[in-house]
Design a protein around this motif. Structure first.
Motif, PDB file in Angstrom:
ATOM      1  N   LYS A 175       0.829  -1.216   0.000  1.00 36.76           N
ATOM      2  CA  LYS A 175       0.000   0.000   0.000  1.00 36.76           C
ATOM      3  C   LYS A 175       0.859   1.260   0.000  1.00 36.76           C
ATOM      4  O   LYS A 175       0.534   2.266  -0.638  1.00 36.76           O
ATOM      5  CB  LYS A 175      -0.934  -0.009   1.206  1.00 36.76           C
ATOM      6  N   TRP A 176       1.975   1.215   0.724  1.00 31.64           N
ATOM      7  CA  TRP A 176       2.852   2.386   0.792  1.00 31.64           C
ATOM      8  C   TRP A 176       3.473   2.735  -0.560  1.00 31.64           C
ATOM      9  O   TRP A 176       3.880   3.875  -0.781  1.00 31.64           O
ATOM     10  CB  TRP A 176       3.952   2.155   1.829  1.00 31.64           C
ATOM     11  N   ALA A 177       3.551   1.755  -1.454  1.00 33.05           N
ATOM     12  CA  ALA A 177       4.046   2.058  -2.803  1.00 33.05           C
ATOM     13  C   ALA A 177       3.152   3.083  -3.484  1.00 33.05           C
ATOM     14  O   ALA A 177       3.619   3.871  -4.316  1.00 33.05           O
ATOM     15  CB  ALA A 177       4.114   0.779  -3.643  1.00 33.05           C
ATOM     16  N   ASP A 178       1.860   3.094  -3.110  1.00 36.53           N
ATOM     17  CA  ASP A 178       0.914   4.071  -3.671  1.00 36.53           C
ATOM     18  C   ASP A 178       0.808   5.329  -2.817  1.00 36.53           C
ATOM     19  O   ASP A 178       0.827   6.444  -3.324  1.00 36.53           O
ATOM     20  CB  ASP A 178      -0.473   3.438  -3.832  1.00 36.53           C
ATOM     21  N   THR A 179       0.690   5.143  -1.502  1.00 39.24           N
ATOM     22  CA  THR A 179       0.449   6.294  -0.625  1.00 39.24           C
ATOM     23  C   THR A 179       1.711   7.089  -0.322  1.00 39.24           C
ATOM     24  O   THR A 179       1.632   8.261   0.046  1.00 39.24           O
ATOM     25  CB  THR A 179      -0.188   5.821   0.693  1.00 39.24           C
ATOM     26  N   LYS A 180       2.876   6.464  -0.419  1.00 40.03           N
ATOM     27  CA  LYS A 180       4.177   7.119  -0.244  1.00 40.03           C
ATOM     28  C   LYS A 180       4.268   7.955   1.041  1.00 40.03           C
ATOM     29  O   LYS A 180       4.525   9.162   1.007  1.00 40.03           O
ATOM     30  CB  LYS A 180       4.496   7.991  -1.463  1.00 40.03           C
ATOM     31  N   GLN A 184       8.726  10.046  -2.189  1.00 39.33           N
ATOM     32  CA  GLN A 184       9.036   9.263  -3.382  1.00 39.33           C
ATOM     33  C   GLN A 184      10.088   8.204  -3.080  1.00 39.33           C
ATOM     34  O   GLN A 184      11.097   8.481  -2.409  1.00 39.33           O
ATOM     35  CB  GLN A 184       9.537  10.188  -4.497  1.00 39.33           C
ATOM     36  N   TYR A 227       6.673  -5.415  -5.767  1.00 42.96           N
ATOM     37  CA  TYR A 227       5.522  -4.925  -4.987  1.00 42.96           C
ATOM     38  C   TYR A 227       5.870  -3.791  -4.039  1.00 42.96           C
ATOM     39  O   TYR A 227       5.019  -2.993  -3.691  1.00 42.96           O
ATOM     40  CB  TYR A 227       4.768  -6.056  -4.289  1.00 42.96           C
ATOM     41  N   THR A 229       7.772  -1.348  -4.817  1.00 47.44           N
ATOM     42  CA  THR A 229       7.787  -0.146  -5.662  1.00 47.44           C
ATOM     43  C   THR A 229       6.462   0.077  -6.372  1.00 47.44           C
ATOM     44  O   THR A 229       6.140   1.212  -6.745  1.00 47.44           O
ATOM     45  CB  THR A 229       8.886  -0.249  -6.738  1.00 47.44           C
ATOM     46  N   GLY A 230       5.710  -0.997  -6.600  1.00 37.68           N
ATOM     47  CA  GLY A 230       4.499  -0.899  -7.402  1.00 37.68           C
ATOM     48  C   GLY A 230       4.790  -0.664  -8.865  1.00 37.68           C
ATOM     49  O   GLY A 230       3.922  -0.228  -9.620  1.00 37.68           O
ATOM     50  N   LYS A 231       6.014  -0.997  -9.279  1.00 42.23           N
ATOM     51  CA  LYS A 231       6.430  -0.746 -10.660  1.00 42.23           C
ATOM     52  C   LYS A 231       7.082  -1.981 -11.269  1.00 42.23           C
ATOM     53  O   LYS A 231       7.495  -2.905 -10.555  1.00 42.23           O
ATOM     54  CB  LYS A 231       7.413   0.427 -10.710  1.00 42.23           C
TER      55      LYS A 231
END
Length: 364
Positions: A175-180, A184, A227, A229-231
């Motif tokens: 989730k932190w990959a999105d909410t940061k 960054q 996961y 990084t979400g990238k």
């Protein structure tokens, strides 16, 4: 030794080449399942099935063990007595197609050496039952694609057994990959290794059946870097090292790799049989966070630069994984870790090996 010779040796050693299987006389027991749960059939009764999945299935709420596929007749009475499995739910590798006619079984779980995943996952899909496959998904991208195609053709769901993605601390960093919360993400690291004095003559160290550490535990690091990084990486570099060729005769002792995610975001990874390491870490603009260990049967622990702790504990990771996947089937939702996820990791494994061989980056 060729792949076919290795495969024949494994099948012979485990009894999978038996032409038939005489089902033992009916044992005295009570069925231990309810009709409102999904019935799971384990394919392969090695250590992971016996000591992790079968006990976990005693803890699940939405699925339970109802069938087995084995090439070792001596294991049958033990499993029947311990888990209450009736004769009609016992199969071997040449009769597993008959599971198509068994209403007790809803899911076939492939728990075989990696080099056999594709063959038996495809056979499982052809029965019309949903398919779960242990990680890594398969040896090659082509095999992963064949598994996905077979499941799609037979209108069944496919899930890959990445238990970590079902684990709560791991779900937090996903989730932190999105909410940061720490700004960054700039750099990530995923290392997993064990100080292995002697790997022995196991299928994991067989180049064709197992593929070595890069397949066995390397996919944890690769999946983790993706996961956290979400990238998805755009290029890969890889290096192999073998300081003990007398022990690691067919596979590499150490593999290091670097992933370029674009936009200045980079990742480094390692699998090693020379040191004990188990960490997934993100360096960010306003701090850092990590899971250490990030893949451990006994629990995942983490912390962040501001003192935040990631120490939520669950009793059994495999039970959580299987219940999540069962609910996805029951509620007709997408699987949390579908075949596409496993395929992406194997594409990176292939790129790492290719880069190590040619000595230059490989574009994905």
């Amino acid at each position: 030794m060729t792949y076919m010779n290795n495969r024949r040796k494994f099948l012979k050693d485990t009894g999978l080449l038996l032409g038939g299987l005489s089902i033992l006389p009916h044992l005295s027991f009570k069925p231990r399942y309810q009709k409102d749960k999904l019935g799971i059939c384990l394919v392969g009764l090695g250590n992971y099935s016996e000591n992790l999945l079968a006990p976990a299935l005693q803890l699940t709420k939405h699925c339970e063990l109802r069938g087995i596929v084995t090439g070792s007749p001596e294991k049958i009475p033990v499993w029947q007595k311990r888990h209450g499995i009736p004769d009609k739910n016992v199969y071997n590798y040449e009769t597993m197609h008959a599971i198509a006619n068994n209403d007790d079984i809803d899911v076939i779980y492939i728990v075989l050496p990696t080099g056999l995943h594709a063959e038996y996952a495809i056979k499982a899909a052809q029965t019309g039952k949903h398919v779960w496959s242990e990680k890594p998904m398969a040896k090659t991208v082509a095999e992963c694609e064949a598994m996905m195609k077979a499941c799609e053709k037979n209108k069944v769901k496919l899930a890959i057994g990445y238990r970590m993605q079902h684990e709560p601390n791991t779900q937090t960093v996903i989730k932190w990959a999105d909410t940061k919360p720490y700004g960054q993400i700039k750099k990530v690291r995923g290392d997993v290794g064990f100080n292995i004095a002697n790997p022995g003559n196991t299928w994991r160290m067989d180049k064709e059946l197992g593929g070595g550490l890069i397949y066995d535990v390397g996919v944890y690091a690769i999946n983790g870097l993706r996961y956290i990084t979400g990238k998805e990486p755009i290029s890969v570099t890889g290096q192999h090292e073998n300081n003990r060729p007398e022990l690691f005769k067919e596979v590499e002792e150490i593999t290091t790799f670097n992933l370029d995610f674009g936009g200045g975001l980079t990742g480094s990874g390692k699998t090693s049989a020379a040191e004990s390491v188990n960490i997934l870490r993100a360096e960010c603009e306003k701090g850092w966070y990590q899971l250490e260990p990030f893949q451990s049967y006994t629990g995942v622990k983490g912390k962040a630069s501001d003192g935040t702790l990631l120490n939520t504990y669950i009793e059994n990771q495999q039970a959580r994984q299987m219940d999540d996947d069962a609910l996805s089937i029951i509620n007709n939702r997408p699987m949390m870790v579908p075949g596409e996820e496993g395929l992406k990791d194997i594409a990176i494994v292939e790129a790492i090996n290719k880069s190590a061989q040619k000595g230059s980056p490989v574009t994905l």
